[in-house]
Structures are given as structure tokens and as C-alpha cells.
Design a protein around this motif. Structure first.
Motif, PDB file in Angstrom:
ATOM      1  N   ALA A  70      22.393   5.993  56.460  1.00  0.00           N
ATOM      2  CA  ALA A  70      22.966   7.221  55.900  1.00  0.00           C
ATOM      3  C   ALA A  70      23.001   7.154  54.374  1.00  0.00           C
ATOM      4  CB  ALA A  70      24.368   7.449  56.450  1.00  0.00           C
ATOM      5  N   ILE A  71      23.313   5.969  53.831  1.00  0.00           N
ATOM      6  CA  ILE A  71      23.322   5.824  52.376  1.00  0.00           C
ATOM      7  C   ILE A  71      21.905   5.957  51.824  1.00  0.00           C
ATOM      8  CG2 ILE A  71      23.770   4.197  50.491  1.00  0.00           C
ATOM      9  CD1 ILE A  71      26.139   3.187  52.104  1.00  0.00           C
ATOM     10  N   ALA A  72      20.939   5.372  52.523  1.00  0.00           N
ATOM     11  CA  ALA A  72      19.552   5.474  52.071  1.00  0.00           C
ATOM     12  C   ALA A  72      19.046   6.909  52.138  1.00  0.00           C
ATOM     13  CB  ALA A  72      18.656   4.561  52.910  1.00  0.00           C
ATOM     14  N   ASP A  73      19.508   7.686  53.128  1.00  0.00           N
ATOM     15  CA  ASP A  73      19.085   9.076  53.291  1.00  0.00           C
ATOM     16  C   ASP A  73      19.880  10.051  52.427  1.00  0.00           C
ATOM     17  OD1 ASP A  73      17.220   8.284  55.107  1.00  0.00           O
ATOM     18  OD2 ASP A  73      18.407   8.831  56.879  1.00  0.00           O
ATOM     19  N   LEU A  74      20.882   9.559  51.718  1.00  0.00           N
ATOM     20  CA  LEU A  74      21.755  10.433  50.944  1.00  0.00           C
ATOM     21  C   LEU A  74      21.008  11.336  49.968  1.00  0.00           C
ATOM     22  CD1 LEU A  74      24.684  11.234  50.413  1.00  0.00           C
ATOM     23  CD2 LEU A  74      24.793   9.401  48.744  1.00  0.00           C
ATOM     24  N   PRO A  75      20.055  10.835  49.174  1.00  0.00           N
ATOM     25  CA  PRO A  75      19.371  11.741  48.236  1.00  0.00           C
ATOM     26  C   PRO A  75      18.653  12.898  48.927  1.00  0.00           C
ATOM     27  CG  PRO A  75      18.933   9.468  47.636  1.00  0.00           C
ATOM     28  CD  PRO A  75      19.644   9.450  48.964  1.00  0.00           C
ATOM     29  N   THR A  76      18.103  12.675  50.113  1.00  0.00           N
ATOM     30  CA  THR A  76      17.404  13.757  50.810  1.00  0.00           C
ATOM     31  C   THR A  76      18.366  14.705  51.508  1.00  0.00           C
ATOM     32  OG1 THR A  76      17.127  12.383  52.769  1.00  0.00           O
ATOM     33  CG2 THR A  76      15.326  12.382  51.168  1.00  0.00           C
ATOM     34  N   ASN A  77      19.588  14.248  51.813  1.00  0.00           N
ATOM     35  CA  ASN A  77      20.538  15.073  52.552  1.00  0.00           C
ATOM     36  C   ASN A  77      21.556  15.790  51.668  1.00  0.00           C
ATOM     37  OD1 ASN A  77      19.413  14.419  55.018  1.00  0.00           O
ATOM     38  ND2 ASN A  77      20.730  12.638  55.294  1.00  0.00           N
ATOM     39  N   LEU A  78      21.517  15.575  50.352  1.00  0.00           N
ATOM     40  CA  LEU A  78      22.515  16.188  49.479  1.00  0.00           C
ATOM     41  C   LEU A  78      22.499  17.715  49.555  1.00  0.00           C
ATOM     42  CD1 LEU A  78      22.624  14.026  46.253  1.00  0.00           C
ATOM     43  CD2 LEU A  78      24.390  14.353  47.964  1.00  0.00           C
ATOM     44  N   GLY A  79      21.334  18.322  49.666  1.00  0.00           N
ATOM     45  CA  GLY A  79      21.259  19.776  49.788  1.00  0.00           C
ATOM     46  C   GLY A  79      21.940  20.275  51.050  1.00  0.00           C
ATOM     47  N   GLU A  80      21.766  19.556  52.141  1.00  0.00           N
ATOM     48  CA  GLU A  80      22.411  19.930  53.410  1.00  0.00           C
ATOM     49  C   GLU A  80      23.931  19.780  53.308  1.00  0.00           C
ATOM     50  OE1 GLU A  80      22.111  21.487  57.216  1.00  0.00           O
ATOM     51  OE2 GLU A  80      20.517  21.155  55.774  1.00  0.00           O
ATOM     52  N   TYR A  81      24.375  18.690  52.684  1.00  0.00           N
ATOM     53  CA  TYR A  81      25.815  18.498  52.499  1.00  0.00           C
ATOM     54  C   TYR A  81      26.390  19.595  51.613  1.00  0.00           C
ATOM     55  CZ  TYR A  81      25.567  13.781  54.494  1.00  0.00           C
ATOM     56  OH  TYR A  81      25.403  12.715  55.318  1.00  0.00           O
ATOM     57  N   ALA A  82      25.700  19.944  50.549  1.00  0.00           N
ATOM     58  CA  ALA A  82      26.189  20.970  49.625  1.00  0.00           C
ATOM     59  C   ALA A  82      26.323  22.319  50.317  1.00  0.00           C
ATOM     60  CB  ALA A  82      25.252  21.081  48.425  1.00  0.00           C
ATOM     61  N   LYS A  83      25.421  22.604  51.261  1.00  0.00           N
ATOM     62  CA  LYS A  83      25.491  23.882  51.980  1.00  0.00           C
ATOM     63  C   LYS A  83      26.787  23.973  52.800  1.00  0.00           C
ATOM     64  CE  LYS A  83      22.611  24.353  55.361  1.00  0.00           C
ATOM     65  NZ  LYS A  83      21.414  24.552  56.167  1.00  0.00           N
ATOM     66  N   TYR A  84      27.209  22.867  53.401  1.00  0.00           N
ATOM     67  CA  TYR A  84      28.405  22.878  54.234  1.00  0.00           C
ATOM     68  C   TYR A  84      29.701  22.809  53.437  1.00  0.00           C
ATOM     69  CZ  TYR A  84      25.398  22.263  58.248  1.00  0.00           C
ATOM     70  OH  TYR A  84      24.449  22.438  59.204  1.00  0.00           O
ATOM     71  N   VAL A  85      29.640  22.335  52.213  1.00  0.00           N
ATOM     72  CA  VAL A  85      30.852  22.215  51.415  1.00  0.00           C
ATOM     73  C   VAL A  85      31.476  23.573  51.157  1.00  0.00           C
ATOM     74  CG1 VAL A  85      31.692  21.639  49.105  1.00  0.00           C
ATOM     75  CG2 VAL A  85      30.286  20.027  50.340  1.00  0.00           C
ATOM     76  N   LEU A  86      30.664  24.579  50.866  1.00  0.00           N
ATOM     77  CA  LEU A  86      31.181  25.900  50.520  1.00  0.00           C
ATOM     78  C   LEU A  86      31.122  26.905  51.662  1.00  0.00           C
ATOM     79  CD1 LEU A  86      29.672  26.133  46.949  1.00  0.00           C
ATOM     80  CD2 LEU A  86      31.985  25.499  47.608  1.00  0.00           C
ATOM     81  N   TYR A  87      30.769  26.449  52.862  1.00  0.00           N
ATOM     82  CA  TYR A  87      30.667  27.355  54.004  1.00  0.00           C
ATOM     83  C   TYR A  87      32.053  27.857  54.395  1.00  0.00           C
ATOM     84  CZ  TYR A  87      29.537  29.105  58.622  1.00  0.00           C
ATOM     85  OH  TYR A  87      29.384  29.901  59.710  1.00  0.00           O
ATOM     86  N   PRO A  88      32.292  29.179  54.439  1.00  0.00           N
ATOM     87  CA  PRO A  88      33.631  29.701  54.762  1.00  0.00           C
ATOM     88  C   PRO A  88      33.974  29.502  56.230  1.00  0.00           C
ATOM     89  CG  PRO A  88      32.068  31.500  54.540  1.00  0.00           C
ATOM     90  CD  PRO A  88      31.327  30.240  54.176  1.00  0.00           C
ATOM     91  N   GLN A  89      35.258  29.266  56.489  1.00  0.00           N
ATOM     92  CA  GLN A  89      35.731  29.071  57.849  1.00  0.00           C
ATOM     93  C   GLN A  89      36.338  30.377  58.355  1.00  0.00           C
ATOM     94  OE1 GLN A  89      35.270  26.223  59.577  1.00  0.00           O
ATOM     95  NE2 GLN A  89      34.093  25.591  57.798  1.00  0.00           N
TER      96      GLN A  89
END
Length: 187
Positions: free
Chosen positions: A158-177
Motif C-alpha cells: 500500500a505504501i509503494a502504491d501510494l503515489p498512484t493511488n493519491l488521486g483516488e484518495y483525494a476523490k474520497y476525501v471531499l465526497y459528501p455524505q
């Protein structure tokens, strides 16, 4: 109470009574905002409240210029780390505290460098906590599908894949509930 305290510290008016009235108004508006009601019906949303509490306490601590005492710096580091570990959006506590500390700094030459130097304990503790959290939860967002043979990602991967997954993480950070329902698994 944290909003009231932060509002009062941020108030730069000369009159103490005007500062108090402004702080009371800010706290009342925050308390009566519909977003606060959204956190109540679902127990899993307590992470939102904890993240906000630790972020407000860190900002309130950072409004005063950071003294040279190591105890205050380590307390600030723990508050920022607690905000980030409560919820991923708590990672915003570090840039917010950096900005507030920088803007309130008295020193004019090399202000940003001195601000970052003062926040080094917070940066170090936060980085160590995030690495440990990523290793334990197999990713920044938590459980990521289980065993590698079923397509899941383990801690170091997961740490090694972090640079490729940052865009996916950023999308979920601001997703409204949604209000009054369980959060959906994806957008």
C-alpha cells in the motif's frame, strides 16, 4: 467550546466585549448549522467530530505564536496527529496550522523557514503515525479488500502504491455524505 475559544483568539478587535460577542456568534452559528445534526444519527460519524475537535484545538494552540518550549510544540504535534488519525481529512490540520503560524509570526526574514522549523515535531510525529497506520490498515483509507490472492493490498504494498493511488484518495476525501443514512461505499 473549541470554536468559541478559537474565534476569541482570532478576533483582533480592540474591544474585549466585541471580541466576546463575535466569538459567541461564531460558536452559535457553528452549533446550529445543519451539518452538526448530520453527525448525530450515525455512530460511525464520530470520526468527523473527533477530527474537527482536534483540528480546532490545534488551530487554537497555533494562534498564539509558538514559544520555544518543547512541551508546547509536542502538544501541537499530538493534536495534529490525533486529527489526522481520527479521519483522513484531518491531514489538513498540518497545512492549516502552518498557515496560521506563518501569518501570525512576528519574524519577518525567513518566516516560512522558521515556521516549518517550529513545526518539525508535528511533521515528524504525523509522518510516523501515517506510516504506521498505513501498515496496520493496509492503505490510507483502511481495509483494502483482504488477502493479496483476492486482489487486496497489504501494508508495504500500500505504501509503494501510494503515489498512484493519491488521486483516488483525494476523490474520497471531499465526497459528501448523505444526511440521515449510512455512507455509500463509493461515488
Amino acid at each position: 467550546l473549541a470554536v468559541f475559544h478559537l474565534s476569541r483568539r482570532l478576533s483582533s478587535t480592540g474591544s474585549r466585549s466585541i471580541s466576546s460577542v463575535a466569538a459567541y456568534c461564531a460558536a452559535a452559528l457553528f452549533l446550529l448549522h445543519p451539518l452538526q445534526v448530520e453527525l448525530l444519527p450515525a455512530a460511525p460519524r464520530r470520526a468527523d467530530a473527533l477530527c474537527l475537535l482536534f483540528t480546532l484545538l490545534a488551530l487554537s494552540s497555533a494562534v498564539r505564536p509558538l514559544s520555544q518550549t518543547p512541551a508546547r510544540r509536542w502538544l501541537l504535534a499530538l493534536l495534529i496527529t490525533a486529527a489526522a488519525l481520527s479521519k483522513e481529512t484531518g491531514l489538513l490540520a498540518l497545512p492549516l496550522v502552518t498557515l496560521v503560524t506563518h501569518l501570525r509570526s512576528e519574524e519577518s526574514p525567513d518566516r516560512l523557514r522558521r515556521t516549518i522549523y517550529k513545526l518539525l515535531p508535528a511533521i515528524a510525529v504525523l509522518a510516523a503515525a501515517l506510516v504506521l497506520r498505513t501498515l496496520v490498515l493496509s492503505g490510507l483509507g483502511g481495509y483494502d479488500g483482504g488477502a493479496p490472492e483476492r486482489g487486496g493490498v497489504t501494508g508495504l504494498a500500500a505504501i509503494a502504491d501510494l503515489p498512484t493511488n493519491l488521486g483516488e484518495y483525494a476523490k474520497y476525501v471531499l465526497y459528501p455524505q448523505p444526511l440521515f443514512t449510512s455512507p455509500s461505499p463509493g461515488p
